[in-house]
Design a protein around this motif. Structure first.
Motif, short mmCIF file in Angstrom:
data_model
loop_
_atom_site.label_atom_id
_atom_site.label_comp_id
_atom_site.label_asym_id
_atom_site.label_seq_id
_atom_site.Cartn_x
_atom_site.Cartn_y
_atom_site.Cartn_z
N ALA A 125 0.16 -1.17 13.74
CA ALA A 125 1.37 -1.03 12.94
C ALA A 125 1.00 -1.48 11.53
N ILE A 126 1.80 -1.11 10.55
CA ILE A 126 1.57 -1.54 9.17
C ILE A 126 2.79 -2.30 8.69
N ASP A 127 2.57 -3.48 8.13
CA ASP A 127 3.64 -4.29 7.55
C ASP A 127 3.25 -4.62 6.12
N CYS A 128 4.11 -4.30 5.17
CA CYS A 128 3.85 -4.59 3.75
C CYS A 128 4.87 -5.60 3.25
N ASP A 129 4.39 -6.72 2.77
CA ASP A 129 5.24 -7.76 2.19
C ASP A 129 4.88 -7.92 0.73
N PHE A 130 5.83 -7.65 -0.15
CA PHE A 130 5.61 -7.78 -1.60
C PHE A 130 6.53 -8.86 -2.14
N TYR A 131 5.97 -9.72 -2.96
CA TYR A 131 6.71 -10.81 -3.57
C TYR A 131 6.61 -10.68 -5.08
N PHE A 132 7.73 -10.86 -5.74
CA PHE A 132 7.80 -10.76 -7.20
C PHE A 132 8.16 -12.13 -7.73
N VAL A 133 7.25 -12.70 -8.55
CA VAL A 133 7.42 -14.08 -8.99
C VAL A 133 7.37 -14.18 -10.51
#
Length: 141
Positions: A125-133
C-alpha cells in the motif's frame, strides 16, 4: 538571521501485524531500521507500542528527492520479492512517503508507471504524509 526552511523528504517500508518483529527480520534476512513488538516500550515515545511494527528506511539523506527514496526501497525489496510476498497474507506492507515543506509550498507527488508496477508486485500500500511548517525547528524528527 534565520535560515529558510527547505523541503525534507523520506520514505520507508513499514510492516505491521500480528506476532513479533523478529519473525519479519528472519523472513526478510535484513535488520530493520526500527521495530517494536506490541506492548513493548517504544524507545522514541517511551510508551507501549499498540501493535507490532517493522520499519526499513531508504538510507538516503532527507534532502534527497522522494523519488530517490522510493526507488532505493523498491530496488532493495525487489531482491527480496518472494519473501515480501510471503508476508502480504498476514501483514500490512506500506510504502510510507513523508514530506516536511515550507508552509508556502504545495508539493505534489507523482508515481510513474514503473513504480506503480513494482509496488503492486510487492503487494504494498502507499501512504503519503505531508506536513507544512512555518518554523524549521518543528520539522525536526
Amino acid at each position: 538571521m534565520t535560515t529558510p526552511l527547505t523541503a525534507r523528504e523520506y520514505a520507508y517500508l513499514l510492516i505491521v501485524g500480528p506476532g513479533k518483529h523478529e519473525r519479519i527480520t528472519e523472513i526478510l534476512g535484513i535488520q530493520p531500521s526500527d521495530a517494536c513488538n506490541a506492548d513493548e516500550t517504544n524507545w522514541k515515545t517511551g510508551r507501549p507500542c499498540k501493535r507490532m511494527f517493522w520499519k526499513w528506511k531508504s538510507g538516503l539523506d532527507d534532502t534527497r528527492p522522494m523519488q530517490e527514496h522510493i526507488e532505493a526501497i523498491l530496488r532493495w525489496f525487489h531482491l527480496k520479492g518472494d519473501a515480501v510476498r510471503e508476508l502480504w497474507v498476514d501483514y500490512d506492507l506500506i510504502l510510507e512517503c513523508v514530506g516536511h515543506y515550507p508552509a508556502s509550498t504545495g508539493p505534489g507527488i507523482y508515481f510513474n508507471r514503473e513504480i506503480i508496477r513494482q509496488v503492486a508486485q510487492l503487494g504494498l500500500a502507499i501512504d503519503c504524509d505531508f506536513y507544512f511548517v512555518e518554523d524549521p525547528h518543528r520539522a525536526e524528527n
